[in-house]
Write a protein that holds these residues in place. Structure first.
Motif, mmCIF file in Angstrom:
data_model
loop_
_atom_site.group_PDB
_atom_site.id
_atom_site.type_symbol
_atom_site.label_atom_id
_atom_site.label_comp_id
_atom_site.label_asym_id
_atom_site.label_seq_id
_atom_site.Cartn_x
_atom_site.Cartn_y
_atom_site.Cartn_z
ATOM 1 N N ASP A 30 -2.244 14.089 9.817
ATOM 2 C CA ASP A 30 -1.221 13.542 8.925
ATOM 3 C C ASP A 30 -0.556 12.323 9.558
ATOM 4 O O ASP A 30 -0.211 12.346 10.750
ATOM 5 N N VAL A 31 -0.370 11.284 8.782
ATOM 6 C CA VAL A 31 0.323 10.100 9.270
ATOM 7 C C VAL A 31 1.807 10.423 9.390
ATOM 8 O O VAL A 31 2.460 10.813 8.415
ATOM 9 N N VAL A 32 2.352 10.283 10.594
ATOM 10 C CA VAL A 32 3.763 10.586 10.830
ATOM 11 C C VAL A 32 4.592 9.318 11.003
ATOM 12 O O VAL A 32 5.825 9.373 10.976
ATOM 13 N N PHE A 33 3.903 8.183 11.172
ATOM 14 C CA PHE A 33 4.631 6.909 11.277
ATOM 15 C C PHE A 33 3.692 5.785 10.873
ATOM 16 O O PHE A 33 2.525 5.762 11.268
ATOM 17 N N GLU A 34 4.192 4.865 10.071
ATOM 18 C CA GLU A 34 3.425 3.667 9.749
ATOM 19 C C GLU A 34 4.369 2.492 9.578
ATOM 20 O O GLU A 34 5.414 2.595 8.934
ATOM 21 N N MET A 35 4.016 1.411 10.208
ATOM 22 C CA MET A 35 4.804 0.192 10.148
ATOM 23 C C MET A 35 3.862 -0.969 9.900
ATOM 24 O O MET A 35 2.863 -1.136 10.602
ATOM 25 N N TYR A 36 4.147 -1.754 8.876
ATOM 26 C CA TYR A 36 3.395 -2.977 8.620
ATOM 27 C C TYR A 36 4.362 -4.143 8.654
ATOM 28 O O TYR A 36 5.478 -4.054 8.133
ATOM 29 N N GLN A 37 3.938 -5.220 9.278
ATOM 30 C CA GLN A 37 4.767 -6.407 9.410
ATOM 31 C C GLN A 37 3.976 -7.601 8.890
ATOM 32 O O GLN A 37 2.960 -7.980 9.467
ATOM 33 N N GLU A 38 4.425 -8.163 7.788
ATOM 34 C CA GLU A 38 3.715 -9.247 7.123
ATOM 35 C C GLU A 38 2.275 -8.839 6.846
ATOM 36 O O GLU A 38 1.338 -9.643 7.018
ATOM 37 N N ALA A 39 2.080 -7.603 6.446
ATOM 38 C CA ALA A 39 0.739 -7.085 6.216
ATOM 39 C C ALA A 39 0.830 -5.845 5.330
ATOM 40 O O ALA A 39 1.917 -5.297 5.103
ATOM 41 N N THR A 40 -0.332 -5.413 4.834
ATOM 42 C CA THR A 40 -0.428 -4.165 4.080
ATOM 43 C C THR A 40 -1.589 -3.359 4.647
ATOM 44 O O THR A 40 -2.347 -3.837 5.511
ATOM 45 N N ASP A 41 -1.755 -2.146 4.148
ATOM 46 C CA ASP A 41 -2.837 -1.301 4.649
ATOM 47 C C ASP A 41 -4.210 -1.764 4.186
ATOM 48 O O ASP A 41 -5.232 -1.245 4.634
ATOM 49 N N GLU A 42 -4.271 -2.759 3.303
ATOM 50 C CA GLU A 42 -5.545 -3.290 2.843
ATOM 51 C C GLU A 42 -5.985 -4.524 3.613
ATOM 52 O O GLU A 42 -7.117 -4.987 3.466
ATOM 53 N N ASP A 43 -5.120 -5.078 4.443
ATOM 54 C CA ASP A 43 -5.469 -6.272 5.203
ATOM 55 C C ASP A 43 -6.413 -5.927 6.350
ATOM 56 O O ASP A 43 -6.276 -4.880 6.990
ATOM 57 N N THR A 44 -7.353 -6.809 6.616
ATOM 58 C CA THR A 44 -8.269 -6.634 7.738
ATOM 59 C C THR A 44 -7.931 -7.626 8.836
ATOM 60 O O THR A 44 -7.405 -8.708 8.585
ATOM 61 N N TRP A 45 -8.275 -7.225 10.076
ATOM 62 C CA TRP A 45 -7.933 -8.030 11.238
ATOM 63 C C TRP A 45 -9.087 -8.058 12.223
ATOM 64 O O TRP A 45 -9.891 -7.123 12.285
ATOM 65 N N ASP A 46 -9.152 -9.120 12.993
ATOM 66 C CA ASP A 46 -10.116 -9.209 14.084
ATOM 67 C C ASP A 46 -9.681 -8.224 15.165
ATOM 68 O O ASP A 46 -8.676 -8.420 15.835
ATOM 69 N N VAL A 47 -10.443 -7.149 15.348
ATOM 70 C CA VAL A 47 -10.047 -6.108 16.303
ATOM 71 C C VAL A 47 -10.555 -6.388 17.710
ATOM 72 O O VAL A 47 -10.336 -5.607 18.629
#
Length: 390
Positions: free
Chosen positions: A76-93
């Protein structure tokens, strides 16, 4: 955010009573019974996590680059923080890519496409027999997986694509890496971190499966985990290509994984995924390769990959598995990427944390991002805010 389905975790050490006994055993002379006083009420983990984040970023640089921080426990997700982003954004990992490459190797081993970790490069890369010497042909896969095969160390001199500067000028990366390795000699078998070596793993996957690592990942890893990869992007770097245009296209792509001139995706970097995708990958390894009742990668592989198989050099007490870093003292294993991206897995707490930072491909050393080691430290710190009870 929806719950991410998973199976029961490994690594649980029993009841809270047992955990408390272990923690205070050195102070007791008469043992510990089940009549342990009720522990104080645990603070809200989300509040404690936020306090840790504020404290870290109140002292260190880099918070402006962080785009997501997620913490999950018991699925279960107990914490989520997005900053200038959403859960659909992709990033160079970035370097987290290595953990995906390793998992693809494991799946290929499970399917019998690769004989096992004792298989040699001569067996695994027959197309390169012309550049393999007897010594390099005898290199075992497990040595490449653990960075003990003496491939060229990751250089401080990197070009704008974030990799070894001279590799991108080669018409055949794998051949160039193998020729360089032959010239370097066998070394002493000690840990020597090498992006070039990790790219050899991607080539092994391509040879064994008959498809690019990204295509194999879509079928064997991403689809079972519910990771959406459409539309995919896997354009090739070529010496005569328009690098600037390719990089612009990459930055605008969704799920992406650039490839070398032969179509082998860069095993060591530049996979673009969502923060939630990384959470799923961490949970998969935490749960010994099982996802939603399906054994995606074998438990044998998941456990071996995330255990300290070799000692590192220059990294303190940190060990190394199959492209995963392992901190035995901290009780976690992790994957990290330059510029501040990390997956940290805590088996005792049955938890995973993910931090993703935005770093552009022309930011060679991640100076405007969040230092990778600090990202791992923060992701580990927030896990300590969770209860360690099952």
């Amino acid at each position: 955010m929806a719950r991410l389905d998973h199976q029961s975790s490994r690594g649980r050490v029993g009841t809270r009573v047992a955990l408390m006994c272990a923690a205070i055993g050195a102070l007791l002379v008469s043992g510990c019974s089940s009549a342990v006083p009720t522990p104080p009420e645990q603070p809200n983990p989300a509040e404690a996590i936020q306090e840790d984040i504020d404290a870290v970023f109140g002292t260190l640089y880099g918070d402006e680059a962080v785009r997501a921080l997620l913490v999950q426990q018991h699925g279960d997700v107990v914490f989520e923080m997005y900053q200038e982003a959403t859960d659909e954004d992709t990033w160079d990992v970035r370097g987290v890519t290595r953990a995906v490459t390793s998992t693809l190797v494991g799946i290929a081993v499970d399917r019998g496409l690769i004989p096992g970790v004792d298989a040699t490069l001569g067996q695994l890369l027959p197309a390169y027999a012309g550049v393999l010497t007897p010594e390099t042909a005898a290199i075992q896969l497990k040595s490449v997986l653990t960075h003990t095969a003496n491939f060229a160390p990751t250089s401080e001199e990197r070009d704008i694509r974030g990799g070894p500067a001279d590799l991108y000028a080669q018409p055949d990366w794998v051949a160039a890496i193998l020729v360089d390795r032959a010239a370097r000699g066998p070394g002493d078998g000690a840990f020597l971190f090498s992006e070039a070596g990790t790219h050899i793993l991607a080539a092994v996957v391509a040879q064994a499966t008959g498809m690019s690592p990204l295509r194999f990942a879509e079928e064997a890893l991403f689809e079972p985990l519910g990771i959406d990869t459409r539309p995919r992007w896997e354009e090739r770097f070529t010496p005569a290509g328009d690098t600037a245009a390719l990089l612009r296209a990459y930055e605008e792509a969704e799920v992406a994984w650039p490839a070398d001139p032969q179509g082998v995706n860069l095993g060591f970097t530049h996979l673009r995924l969502r923060a939630t995708d990384l959470l799923r990958i961490g949970q998969l390894l935490l749960d010994e390769g099982v996802w939603d009742g399906e054994q995606v990668v074998s438990a044998t592989w998941a456990v071996e990959a995330t255990n300290p198989l070799v000692a590192t050099v220059g990294y303190g007490a940190i060990g190394y598995g199959y492209q995963w870093w392992v901190d035995p003292e901290g009780g976690v294993f992790y994957a990290q990427g330059e510029g501040g991206t990390a997956i940290v897995v805590d088996p005792v707490r049955d938890a995973v944390s993910v931090i993703v930072s935005e770093v552009t491909v022309d930011d060679v050393r991640g100076n405007h991002g969040f230092a990778s080691a600090t990202a791992v430290g923060l992701a580990t710190l927030v896990l300590a805010d969770l209860s360690d009870s099952p």
